[in-house]
Every structure is written in C-alpha cells, then in structure tokens.
Design an enzyme around this catalytic site. Structure first.
Site, PDB file in Angstrom:
ATOM      1  N   HIS A 173     -12.187   3.767   0.122  1.00  0.00           N
ATOM      2  CA  HIS A 173     -12.263   2.771   1.210  1.00  0.00           C
ATOM      3  C   HIS A 173     -13.120   1.578   0.785  1.00  0.00           C
ATOM      4  CE1 HIS A 173     -11.685   6.121   4.490  1.00  0.00           C
ATOM      5  NE2 HIS A 173     -10.506   5.611   4.121  1.00  0.00           N
ATOM      6  N   ARG A 215      -2.646  -2.053  -3.353  1.00  0.00           N
ATOM      7  CA  ARG A 215      -3.796  -1.172  -3.171  1.00  0.00           C
ATOM      8  C   ARG A 215      -3.605   0.018  -4.105  1.00  0.00           C
ATOM      9  NH1 ARG A 215      -4.813   3.436   0.800  1.00  0.00           N
ATOM     10  NH2 ARG A 215      -7.057   3.727   0.675  1.00  0.00           N
ATOM     11  N   ASN A 257       0.865  -1.183   0.000  1.00  0.00           N
ATOM     12  CA  ASN A 257       0.000   0.000   0.000  1.00  0.00           C
ATOM     13  C   ASN A 257       0.900   1.230   0.000  1.00  0.00           C
ATOM     14  OD1 ASN A 257      -1.739   2.078   0.544  1.00  0.00           O
ATOM     15  ND2 ASN A 257      -2.616   1.151   2.395  1.00  0.00           N
ATOM     16  N   GLU A 266      -7.917  -4.637   5.331  1.00  0.00           N
ATOM     17  CA  GLU A 266      -7.803  -4.378   3.898  1.00  0.00           C
ATOM     18  C   GLU A 266      -6.712  -5.239   3.268  1.00  0.00           C
ATOM     19  OE1 GLU A 266      -7.982  -0.173   5.217  1.00  0.00           O
ATOM     20  OE2 GLU A 266      -8.670   0.201   3.183  1.00  0.00           O
ATOM     21  N   ARG A 310      -9.098  16.083   7.528  1.00  0.00           N
ATOM     22  CA  ARG A 310      -9.869  16.564   6.372  1.00  0.00           C
ATOM     23  C   ARG A 310     -11.224  17.103   6.824  1.00  0.00           C
ATOM     24  NH1 ARG A 310      -9.457  11.097   3.151  1.00  0.00           N
ATOM     25  NH2 ARG A 310      -7.250  10.775   3.543  1.00  0.00           N
TER      26      ARG A 310
END
Ligand code: AMP
Length: 398
Positions: free
Chosen positions: A181, A92, A7, A385, A242
């Site tokens: 996601h 990913r 990732n 993940e 964010r």
C-alpha cells in the site's frame, strides 16, 4: 493528455483513464472473475465513461483477453486508446522486492525481473506481468511505467524491516519486511502536508489505510519508518478476509493437528479470516448492520479489529515520539465513523481527540475530525492510488 492506469489483481483488472494534472477521470472500469464462470445477469466487465456504463457479459478466460475487451469498450464509448495520444500507461505492481523502489520504465529486462519476483507475490506479480505485456502489445509506442506498492517502504530502518530469524536463511530467501500500500501511504501523507499547509519534512504522521486490505504506517519527515505489512500483505492489522498478525505456531498446529496442506492454510489466512472469519461477513457496512441487530460474532469481529488497530497506533506513537497528524483513508477509513471513533477513544492525554460532529459529518473531501485547536490533527483524507500512479508515470516520462 491522459494516462491509462492499470491495476491487475489475481482475478481482476481495475483501470482508469485520467488527466494527471486536473485529476479528472475520463473513463474507468473493472474486469472481474477472470478465469471463472460468470453468473447470469452479473457482467464481467463494467466500463464507465461520461456518465454511461458499458458492460460485457461473457466469461473472461484470462487477463490478456480482459484487457483486449476493455480496449474494445474504450473504442465503443468513444475513446479509441490507440488514437488518444496517451502520455503513458501506469501499472500498479505489487512487489518490487529489493530491486525496484522507484517508478520504472518498462523494458524486457524489467518485465523479466518483475516475473522473477513472483516467488514473493505469487498471486499478484504474474497478473501484473500479463497486464504490462498486454498493454505493450495493444499500445506499441506508448511508454509503460511500473509503480511498485513496496517502494515507499524501501528505506525502512534495518530494525523495522528485519525478522529475527537465521540471517543466512533470511538473506537467501529474501525474507524481510517489504510493506505494501506504499503508493497510498505516500500519496496520503503528502496530501496531509498540503492540507495542513506544512512541509512534509516537518511532520510526524501515522497513516491508517483501512480498506478491504489494511495497513498502518509511521512516517517521519516524509519517509516511512515503520509499517504493519511484511514479507507479504498478510501481516499486521486485521483485514476484511486476512488474519493479520498471528502466532506462527498456529500454522504448525493446523498442519499437524488439522492435517491442512500449505495451500489450505494460505487460503484460510488470506481469504477466510479477518472480519469475515470471525463474523461471516467482510464488508464493514454489513458488519455495522449486524452489530445493530445484536449479533455477538459481528461485535467480536469489530472489537478484535479495533484492538489490533489500537495496538499499532500505540506502537507508532512511541516510535515517533511526537505525532502531528493521524489520518484515516481507504474504504473503511474514509467511511466508517464508528471505526475511527473507537480507534482513538480515550487518548486525550496524548493530545488525540475526535470531534463527534466532525467525525459523523457526511463529507467526501479531506477534512479534520479532531476539534479545533487540538494538539494532534486527526484527519480523513481520501486516497487516490490511480492519480498517484498517473502522476508518477508522467514525472518519469516527462
Ligand atoms: P477499499 O479496499 O479501500 O476499496 O475498501 C473497501 C471496503 O471499504 C469495503 O469492503 C467495506 O468494508 C468498506 N466500506 C466501503 N464503503 C463503506 C461505508 N460507507 N461504510 C463502511 N465501510 C465501507
């Protein structure tokens, strides 16, 4: 036979070597502060294998060097990847645009297409490309599979993915809601079905992925019908750094009145906003500690976060009509009982209840936090993940 999952972020690489069948992690690690100077005493690479930690202290100038150093650490810790007989490397990839919506075997053409999608994910896709190219070079002959963070949301209904702007502009510049996601939302909603012993096609679910980045999704019969992130991962919930949703007019206001440039606004909204913007800290453990000391800004940040979260829970309740399960996952969702309790407080009339003892129990496995016999199953389910990517890669390469 193991799978290496990579990732690559804008300034980091996270990786795991794992067995996709048993889910056992053989080794894992993270390369941090790529392209930045490193402070004395804080390693740029931490590699964990068989209970031991191996470190690299020097600066890591770029992703390719980082991955090469990781391969050296694998060899040092007794797992030479070139000789490990890997089944696949799973990558990913953040943005699949309109093109990629399934795990995809990497070819030169696929790499070119991922690179071209960098206009939609300028921080992430270029790093993903370097990760893929380096892994290909270091492990020739091992199949490389790209798994896209947007894929689960590819089939969003038109009403959910369309922004109400000039259709010609939207089409020309790829302006639509993509969602992110996705690997986590898909994995967790599948785990929920297993946990409840039901088929996913029978279930209406709300999944709340609350990590440093955060997103919610509405999943009907195993398919995503709405999600909070949009063209970029900036839309939707309030996150660690964010802003999530805001009035787009704020951007014009800052450009005109504060004289900010595009990159400054981008930095403000992606890195200096959210929980951090309001309170000064972005980690929920620290936020909880500050709230405990009576810090008003920390309390306000928590309240703003919960307010936004509840707005989307309400929206998805209406959208789905009937909800069978609401699930919390990722760093905050799995660990912060106060967030979970506040998110669902006062919703008894909708069959949604949180049991205090269950909610505050120290337990790391998938579990109920709703009381026995509650109409809506409220769950905490750890996301994974890396495992989802490893399994997707193996399904593709056989
Ligand atoms: P993730 O992006 O899923 O790795 O989530 C990382 C975030 O989870 C951190 O920034 C923290 O805000 C939060 N987190 C991790 N552990 C805890 C904990 N024990 N309690 C509350 N929040 C936590």
């Amino acid at each position: 036979m193991n799978v290496l999952v990579i990732n690559s972020g804008s300034s980091s690489i996270k990786y795991q070597l794992l067995d996709p069948d048993s889910a056992d992690v053989v080794a894992s690690g993270v390369v941090q502060r790529i392209g930045e100077p490193v402070a004395e005493g804080s390693p740029s690479i931490e590699h964990k294998s068989a209970g031991r930690t191996f470190e690299h202290d020097g600066a890591v100038p770029d992703h390719a060097t980082g991955l090469k150093l990781v391969f050296d650490l694998f060899a040092e810790s007794g797992h030479d990847l070139a000789e490990a007989g890997l089944r696949a490397v799973g990558h990913r990839v953040v943005h699949g645009g309109e093109i990629f919506y399934e795990p995809t075997l990497v070819t030169d053409e696929v790499i070119r297409a991922i690179a071209e999608l960098s206009t939609l994910a300028p921080l992430h896709n270029p790093a993903n490309v370097v990760g893929i190219e380096s892994a290909r070079e270091l492990l020739p002959g091992v199949p490389q599979v790209a798994v896209f963070d947007t894929a689960f949301f590819h089939g969003l209904p038109a009403a959910a993915k369309t922004y109400a702007i000039d259709a010609k502009v939207a089409a020309e510049y790829g302006v639509r809601r993509y969602g992110f996601h996705g690997t986590s939302h898909e994995y967790v909603s599948g785990q929920v079905a297993d946990f409840l012993g039901r088929d996913r096609t029978e279930l209406n679910q709300i999944v709340l992925h609350l990590g440093n980045g955060a997103s919610a999704s509405a999943v009907r019969g195993g398919k995503a019908v709405d999600t909070t992130m949009g063209l970029t991962p900036l839309e939707g919930l309030v996150m660690g750094t964010r802003s999530g949703d805001l009035d787009p007019g704020i951007i014009f206001h800052l450009i005109r009145e504060a004289g900010m440039g595009v990159d400054e606004v981008d930095n403000l909204l992606n890195r200096e906003s959210g929980i951090k913007g309001v309170s000064g800290v972005n980690d929920f453990r620290e936020l909880g500690r500050l709230i405990g000391t009576g810090d008003a800004a920390a309390k306000l940040a928590f309240d703003v976060y919960i307010h936004r979260l509840r707005r989307y829970i309400g929206a998805y309740l209406v959208e789905l009509g009937r909800v069978d399960a609401i699930t919390f996952t990722a760093g905050v969702g799995e660990n912060d009982a106060a967030v979970r309790a506040a998110a669902l407080a006062g919703l008894e009339r909708y069959g949604i209840r949180v049991d205090e003892a269950r909610n505050t129990a120290k337990d790391r496995s998938a579990r109920y936090i709703s009381p026995k016999g509650a109409e809506v199953a409220v769950l905490v389910v750890p996301t994974n993940e890396e495992l989802a990517i490893a399994r997707a890669a193996v399904r593709l390469v056989g």
